[in-house]
Design a protein around this motif. Structure first.
Motif, PDB file in Angstrom:
ATOM      1  N   ARG A  23       0.914  -1.289  -0.012  1.00 22.45           N
ATOM      2  CA  ARG A  23      -0.022  -0.204   0.066  1.00 22.45           C
ATOM      3  C   ARG A  23       1.029   1.220   0.017  1.00 22.45           C
ATOM      4  NH1 ARG A  23      -5.315  -0.017   2.643  1.00 22.45           N
ATOM      5  NH2 ARG A  23      -4.534   1.661   3.844  1.00 22.45           N
ATOM      6  N   SER A  24       1.831   1.245   0.982  1.00 23.92           N
ATOM      7  CA  SER A  24       2.868   2.235   1.142  1.00 23.92           C
ATOM      8  C   SER A  24       3.617   2.362  -0.456  1.00 23.92           C
ATOM      9  CB  SER A  24       3.809   1.943   2.046  1.00 23.92           C
ATOM     10  OG  SER A  24       4.779   3.072   2.168  1.00 23.92           O
ATOM     11  N   TRP A  25       3.949   1.509  -1.041  1.00 18.06           N
ATOM     12  CA  TRP A  25       4.538   1.574  -2.282  1.00 18.06           C
ATOM     13  C   TRP A  25       3.616   2.176  -3.402  1.00 18.06           C
ATOM     14  CZ3 TRP A  25       3.393  -1.299  -6.838  1.00 18.06           C
ATOM     15  CH2 TRP A  25       4.238  -0.884  -8.065  1.00 18.06           C
ATOM     16  N   ARG A  26       2.377   2.023  -3.570  1.00 20.12           N
ATOM     17  CA  ARG A  26       1.408   2.294  -4.327  1.00 20.12           C
ATOM     18  C   ARG A  26       1.151   3.950  -4.318  1.00 20.12           C
ATOM     19  NH1 ARG A  26      -1.351  -1.331  -7.538  1.00 20.12           N
ATOM     20  NH2 ARG A  26      -1.077  -3.451  -6.984  1.00 20.12           N
ATOM     21  N   LEU A  27       0.997   4.348  -2.813  1.00 18.25           N
ATOM     22  CA  LEU A  27       0.988   5.468  -2.598  1.00 18.25           C
ATOM     23  C   LEU A  27       2.015   6.312  -3.047  1.00 18.25           C
ATOM     24  CD1 LEU A  27      -0.887   5.285   0.762  1.00 18.25           C
ATOM     25  CD2 LEU A  27      -2.126   6.121  -1.512  1.00 18.25           C
ATOM     26  N   HIS A  28       3.152   5.872  -2.509  1.00 13.51           N
ATOM     27  CA  HIS A  28       4.327   6.898  -2.906  1.00 13.51           C
ATOM     28  C   HIS A  28       4.506   6.931  -4.505  1.00 13.51           C
ATOM     29  CE1 HIS A  28       5.129   6.542   1.450  1.00 13.51           C
ATOM     30  NE2 HIS A  28       5.792   7.828   1.076  1.00 13.51           N
ATOM     31  N   ARG A  29       4.358   5.679  -5.185  1.00  9.33           N
ATOM     32  CA  ARG A  29       4.312   5.750  -6.587  1.00  9.33           C
ATOM     33  C   ARG A  29       3.748   6.705  -7.122  1.00  9.33           C
ATOM     34  NH1 ARG A  29       2.848   0.774 -10.313  1.00  9.33           N
ATOM     35  NH2 ARG A  29       0.566   1.425  -9.390  1.00  9.33           N
ATOM     36  N   MET A  84      12.975   3.353   4.122  1.00  8.52           N
ATOM     37  CA  MET A  84      12.577   4.865   4.072  1.00  8.52           C
ATOM     38  C   MET A  84      11.418   5.309   4.154  1.00  8.52           C
ATOM     39  SD  MET A  84      16.193   6.307   2.154  1.00  8.52           S
ATOM     40  CE  MET A  84      15.344   8.022   2.559  1.00  8.52           C
ATOM     41  N   ARG A  85      10.417   4.837   3.332  1.00 14.15           N
ATOM     42  CA  ARG A  85       9.199   4.987   3.123  1.00 14.15           C
ATOM     43  C   ARG A  85       8.306   4.708   4.625  1.00 14.15           C
ATOM     44  NH1 ARG A  85       9.431   2.570  -2.099  1.00 14.15           N
ATOM     45  NH2 ARG A  85       8.588   0.705  -1.245  1.00 14.15           N
ATOM     46  N   GLU A  86       9.074   3.756   5.491  1.00  8.25           N
ATOM     47  CA  GLU A  86       8.261   3.682   6.744  1.00  8.25           C
ATOM     48  C   GLU A  86       8.265   4.845   7.545  1.00  8.25           C
ATOM     49  OE1 GLU A  86      10.463   0.437   8.651  1.00  8.25           O
ATOM     50  OE2 GLU A  86       9.508  -0.950   7.365  1.00  8.25           O
ATOM     51  N   VAL A  87       9.287   5.961   7.240  1.00  4.21           N
ATOM     52  CA  VAL A  87       9.232   7.268   7.858  1.00  4.21           C
ATOM     53  C   VAL A  87       9.031   8.347   6.956  1.00  4.21           C
ATOM     54  CG1 VAL A  87      10.521   6.157  10.024  1.00  4.21           C
ATOM     55  CG2 VAL A  87      11.820   6.881   8.031  1.00  4.21           C
ATOM     56  N   SER A  88       8.099   8.153   6.107  1.00  3.30           N
ATOM     57  CA  SER A  88       8.000   8.928   4.837  1.00  3.30           C
ATOM     58  C   SER A  88       7.452  10.467   5.326  1.00  3.30           C
ATOM     59  CB  SER A  88       7.190   8.537   3.902  1.00  3.30           C
ATOM     60  OG  SER A  88       6.866   9.354   2.848  1.00  3.30           O
TER      61      SER A  88
END
Length: 161
Positions: free
Chosen positions: A65-71, A138-142
């Motif tokens: 989910r985090s990857w999709r949002l950041h992408r 890194m996205r864990e503390v985006s």
């Protein structure tokens, strides 16, 4: 090295690569380029073969989910948008600094700050879209939370379900 009985010191003398660099590579602290690794392997009688093929990553539901949002956010990232987002990013960084402890989180916050200070768009895109463990952590503390419009965020999350 085990197979050929080559020590780090031997390999350093043979290859011209500093022993400390070899040690850091073997301990996972630094990454070597394919060219450097090929040179080290050649010194021991081996060749490097790089195979390019798509590999589906093994992500947890949260990581996916985090990857999709950041992408999705990456599609909007430009020099101009980064400047517009800067006040929110700085507030998010301050909030995160007050709420996280330990490694790798603190180190990753330092990296975010550095990338943002330098306006390093290529590296920011890589972190936003990367599937390597470093980018995932890194996205864990985006500090990029709250930058996508609510409807766009909802569309991404709906598509992920």
């Amino acid at each position: 090295m085990l197979e050929t009985g080559t020590t780090q010191s031997d390999l350093a003398r043979l290859s011209g690569v500093r022993q400390s660099s070899i040690s850091q590579f073997l301990s996972g602290k630094v990454k070597m380029s394919d060219e450097q690794l090929s040179r080290l392997l050649a010194c021991m009688g081996f060749c490097l073969e790089v195979v390019r093929r798509p590999v589906a990553p093994e992500l947890t539901r949260s990581e996916a989910r985090s990857w999709r949002l950041h992408r999705q956010l990456s599609t909007h990232l430009t020099q101009a948008s980064l400047q517009l987002w800067l006040p929110r990013i700085e507030r998010n960084l301050a909030r995160l600094r007050g709420g996280v402890s330990g490694q790798p989180h603190l180190r990753n916050l330092d990296r975010w700050e550095s990338l943002i200070e330098r306006s390093d768009l290529p590296c920011l895109h890589r972190v936003l879209t990367g599937l390597d463990r470093e980018s995932i952590e890194m996205r864990e503390v985006s500090p990029m939370g709250g930058l996508l419009a609510q409807d766009e965020r909802a569309d991404v999350l709906r598509a992920a379900s």
